[in-house]
Design a protein around this motif. Structure first.
Motif, PDB file in Angstrom:
ATOM      1  N   ARG A  73       0.843  -1.194   0.000  1.00 16.22           N
ATOM      2  CA  ARG A  73       0.000   0.000   0.000  1.00 16.22           C
ATOM      3  C   ARG A  73       0.882   1.248   0.000  1.00 16.22           C
ATOM      4  O   ARG A  73       1.982   1.243   0.560  1.00 16.22           O
ATOM      5  CB  ARG A  73      -0.898  -0.023   1.249  1.00 16.22           C
ATOM      6  CG  ARG A  73      -1.845   1.161   1.385  1.00 16.22           C
ATOM      7  CD  ARG A  73      -3.046   1.024   0.481  1.00 16.22           C
ATOM      8  NE  ARG A  73      -3.938   2.153   0.689  1.00 16.22           N
ATOM      9  CZ  ARG A  73      -4.942   2.171   1.572  1.00 16.22           C
ATOM     10  NH1 ARG A  73      -5.166   1.100   2.326  1.00 16.22           N
ATOM     11  NH2 ARG A  73      -5.719   3.228   1.686  1.00 16.22           N
ATOM     12  N   ARG A 107       1.166   5.496   0.743  1.00 15.46           N
ATOM     13  CA  ARG A 107       0.647   6.720   1.346  1.00 15.46           C
ATOM     14  C   ARG A 107       1.006   7.865   0.402  1.00 15.46           C
ATOM     15  O   ARG A 107       2.179   8.205   0.252  1.00 15.46           O
ATOM     16  CB  ARG A 107       1.257   6.951   2.733  1.00 15.46           C
ATOM     17  CG  ARG A 107       1.045   5.802   3.707  1.00 15.46           C
ATOM     18  CD  ARG A 107      -0.402   5.561   4.001  1.00 15.46           C
ATOM     19  NE  ARG A 107      -0.577   4.518   5.011  1.00 15.46           N
ATOM     20  CZ  ARG A 107      -1.735   3.948   5.278  1.00 15.46           C
ATOM     21  NH1 ARG A 107      -2.815   4.309   4.612  1.00 15.46           N
ATOM     22  NH2 ARG A 107      -1.826   3.003   6.203  1.00 15.46           N
ATOM     23  N   SER A 142       0.724  11.765  -0.792  1.00 17.45           N
ATOM     24  CA  SER A 142       0.416  13.134  -0.409  1.00 17.45           C
ATOM     25  C   SER A 142      -0.373  13.823  -1.525  1.00 17.45           C
ATOM     26  O   SER A 142      -0.479  13.309  -2.648  1.00 17.45           O
ATOM     27  CB  SER A 142       1.702  13.904  -0.116  1.00 17.45           C
ATOM     28  OG  SER A 142       2.499  13.996  -1.290  1.00 17.45           O
ATOM     29  N   ARG A 174      -0.161  13.004  -5.419  1.00 15.82           N
ATOM     30  CA  ARG A 174      -1.382  12.579  -6.105  1.00 15.82           C
ATOM     31  C   ARG A 174      -1.617  13.414  -7.362  1.00 15.82           C
ATOM     32  O   ARG A 174      -2.014  12.890  -8.411  1.00 15.82           O
ATOM     33  CB  ARG A 174      -2.568  12.708  -5.157  1.00 15.82           C
ATOM     34  CG  ARG A 174      -3.870  12.127  -5.727  1.00 15.82           C
ATOM     35  CD  ARG A 174      -5.023  12.247  -4.759  1.00 15.82           C
ATOM     36  NE  ARG A 174      -4.799  11.429  -3.570  1.00 15.82           N
ATOM     37  CZ  ARG A 174      -4.516  11.923  -2.371  1.00 15.82           C
ATOM     38  NH1 ARG A 174      -4.421  13.241  -2.202  1.00 15.82           N
ATOM     39  NH2 ARG A 174      -4.334  11.131  -1.339  1.00 15.82           N
ATOM     40  N   ARG A 194      11.581   4.916   0.893  1.00 18.36           N
ATOM     41  CA  ARG A 194      10.605   5.599   0.045  1.00 18.36           C
ATOM     42  C   ARG A 194      10.834   5.247  -1.423  1.00 18.36           C
ATOM     43  O   ARG A 194      11.949   4.915  -1.836  1.00 18.36           O
ATOM     44  CB  ARG A 194      10.699   7.119   0.233  1.00 18.36           C
ATOM     45  CG  ARG A 194      10.187   7.600   1.588  1.00 18.36           C
ATOM     46  CD  ARG A 194      10.077   9.108   1.600  1.00 18.36           C
ATOM     47  NE  ARG A 194       9.413   9.590   2.803  1.00 18.36           N
ATOM     48  CZ  ARG A 194       9.057  10.848   2.995  1.00 18.36           C
ATOM     49  NH1 ARG A 194       9.315  11.755   2.056  1.00 18.36           N
ATOM     50  NH2 ARG A 194       8.458  11.216   4.110  1.00 18.36           N
ATOM     51  N   THR A 196       5.430   7.231  -0.167  1.00 19.78           N
ATOM     52  CA  THR A 196       5.731   6.506   1.068  1.00 19.78           C
ATOM     53  C   THR A 196       5.120   5.110   0.981  1.00 19.78           C
ATOM     54  O   THR A 196       3.915   4.965   0.770  1.00 19.78           O
ATOM     55  CB  THR A 196       5.166   7.241   2.290  1.00 19.78           C
ATOM     56  OG1 THR A 196       5.734   8.562   2.338  1.00 19.78           O
ATOM     57  CG2 THR A 196       5.504   6.506   3.570  1.00 19.78           C
ATOM     58  N   VAL A 221       4.111   1.453   2.552  1.00 14.05           N
ATOM     59  CA  VAL A 221       3.791   0.760   3.803  1.00 14.05           C
ATOM     60  C   VAL A 221       4.423  -0.629   3.720  1.00 14.05           C
ATOM     61  O   VAL A 221       3.862  -1.552   3.121  1.00 14.05           O
ATOM     62  CB  VAL A 221       2.269   0.666   4.019  1.00 14.05           C
ATOM     63  CG1 VAL A 221       1.958  -0.025   5.339  1.00 14.05           C
ATOM     64  CG2 VAL A 221       1.641   2.055   3.999  1.00 14.05           C
ATOM     65  N   HIS A 254      -7.532   3.895  -3.668  1.00 18.44           N
ATOM     66  CA  HIS A 254      -6.301   3.615  -2.937  1.00 18.44           C
ATOM     67  C   HIS A 254      -5.163   3.352  -3.932  1.00 18.44           C
ATOM     68  O   HIS A 254      -5.374   2.764  -4.991  1.00 18.44           O
ATOM     69  CB  HIS A 254      -6.484   2.402  -2.018  1.00 18.44           C
ATOM     70  CG  HIS A 254      -7.555   2.596  -1.001  1.00 18.44           C
ATOM     71  ND1 HIS A 254      -8.198   1.544  -0.373  1.00 18.44           N
ATOM     72  CD2 HIS A 254      -8.130   3.724  -0.498  1.00 18.44           C
ATOM     73  CE1 HIS A 254      -9.090   2.006   0.467  1.00 18.44           C
ATOM     74  NE2 HIS A 254      -9.077   3.321   0.412  1.00 18.44           N
TER      75      HIS A 254
END
Length: 406
Positions: free
Chosen positions: A18, A20, A22, A26, A146, A156, A158, A179
């Motif tokens: 997954r 993350r 920002s 995006r 990263r 980022t 996961v 997502h």
């Protein structure tokens, strides 16, 4: 009969994580996807134009990735907006288009039925196609945990588990819920398990997802889709009431209902995947050799069992079993499904009469063997795979328990 697993090349594996993302990243990913989508649509337009010109003039002009690459170079020279994006991901879009087009031509040349053909690559619409960006090794790098993509995009990750090796490529994509995920391609590693000396035959079905020669390893129909049916139906009705007119954007309520529906379907898909992987792990851990029916459930789509067959997720479970066998070095043998329900596992005789689909017991007219129909088919898998059926259930031939009870 195809053989995978033991002795086969390890190949490559995907590790998905997954992301993350920002708001800045995006926006950059959305812009990158717009450029890749434009490149894909230009490839589709060029391919159709070449096809129509060949059809009208009788020529045999081609439209391969090399020609499309030259067109991309010219377009990047003339268009600053396109030149702002990464050339790596745009070239990979052309490669993906070429593979899709080649597969469509192959299906046409092999005269496959239209329902089974891949179809020529179509245009990707802005509000329908989900973002998918592919980067080769020169388009990304991992630094301090990263993911750095070409164009200065930093994401980022996961890290739910460590990567076993250096990745050769990565795919960054967005699912139906919005997502973001990244999928790394790494060399597959074999993790051998202790030998057990046992073999197993597997027959796929709808009433019971997997029937095996061992009662302890049968996979009952989980029915995850049926359990979520009420919730999904409610969201379908909400979307139907709020469906916008053609050419108009959907309302906020329509978009929310669509998101809830996608979330319910995603949960069911993950439940099916989890059930299949846990069962495959148990089967692979307890058996050295596995004979699997090479069943393709696509024909069930047009039958009355379509909904239950889709809920059984036979294809996903079969893929999970093959992947688990490859991962742990087990001998997985795929058996052609022709006449597996008609042959007797005890004497190899073929039934001359028609076997009703609802009949649950198999009776051999040659040797008198009586056994459950699916269990007999599972033993047929072992016989056809060249494995020892006696080693699968303690040395008793199929139908022995029913014969002793009689």
């Amino acid at each position: 009969m195809a053989q995978v697993g033991a002795g086969a090349a390890a190949g490559h594996a995907r590790y998905t994580y997954r992301l993350r993302v920002s708001s800045t990243a995006r926006t950059a990913l959305a812009a990158e996807w717009d450029r890749c989508r434009w490149v894909w649509n230009e490839c589709a337009a060029k391919s159709r134009a070449v096809h129509l010109r060949n059809k009208a003039t009788g020529q045999k002009a081609t439209c391969g990735p090399a020609q499309l690459d030259r067109m991309l170079t010219e377009a990047r020279t003339r268009t600053p907006w396109l030149r702002e994006g990464s050339s790596v991901v745009q070239q990979q879009a052309i490669r993906d288009f070429g593979r899709s087009r080649t597969k469509a031509h192959k299906d046409i040349a092999e005269r496959l039925p239209i329902a089974r053909r891949a179809g020529m690559p179509a245009y990707k619409k802005k509000h329908e196609a989900l973002a998918t960006l592919n980067y080769t090794k020169r388009g990304f790098r991992l630094k301090y945990g990263r993911l750095h993509l070409a164009g200065g995009i930093i994401l980022t990750v996961v890290w739910s588990r460590e990567l076993p090796a250096e990745p050769s490529s990565v795919r960054v994509y967005q699912d139906s819920l919005g997502h973001w995920y990244c999928s790394f391609v790494v060399p597959a590693q074999v993790q051998p398990l202790p030998e057990t000396g046992r073999a197993l035959g597997i027959d796929w079905g709808v009433k019971e997802t997997a029937t095996t020669t061992s009662d302890l390893h049968d996979l009952p129909h989980a029915g995850h889709g049926r359990k979520a049916g009420t919730k999904v139906t409610r969201y379908d009705r909400m979307m139907a009431r709020r469906k916008p007119k053609k050419g108009q954007p959907g309302s906020k309520g329509y978009r929310e209902a669509k998101k809830w529906r996608a979330k319910a379907y995603k949960k069911v898909a993950r439940q099916r995947e989890d059930t299949g992987r846990k069962w495959a792990k148990k089967v692979v851990r307890d058996h050295d050799a596995i004979a699997v029916e090479d069943f393709r459930p696509k024909f069930l789509v047009r039958s009355t069992m379509a909904r239950k067959a889709a809920d059984a997720a036979i294809g996903a479970t079969k893929a999970a079993l093959i992947e688990m066998g490859r991962k742990h070095g087990r001998d997985i043998r795929l058996v052609h499904p022709a006449h597996t329900t008609m042959d007797c596992a005890h004497c190899d005789a073929r039934a001359k009469h028609r076997l009703p689909l609802g009949e649950r017991t198999y009776t051999c007219t040659a040797c008198g063997n009586v056994s459950p129909r699916d269990k007999n088919s599972a033993h047929v898998m072992l016989v056809r795979a060249g494995l020892n059926p006696a080693g699968a259930d303690g040395g008793r031939p199929p139908g022995a328990l029913l014969q002793e009870a009689a």
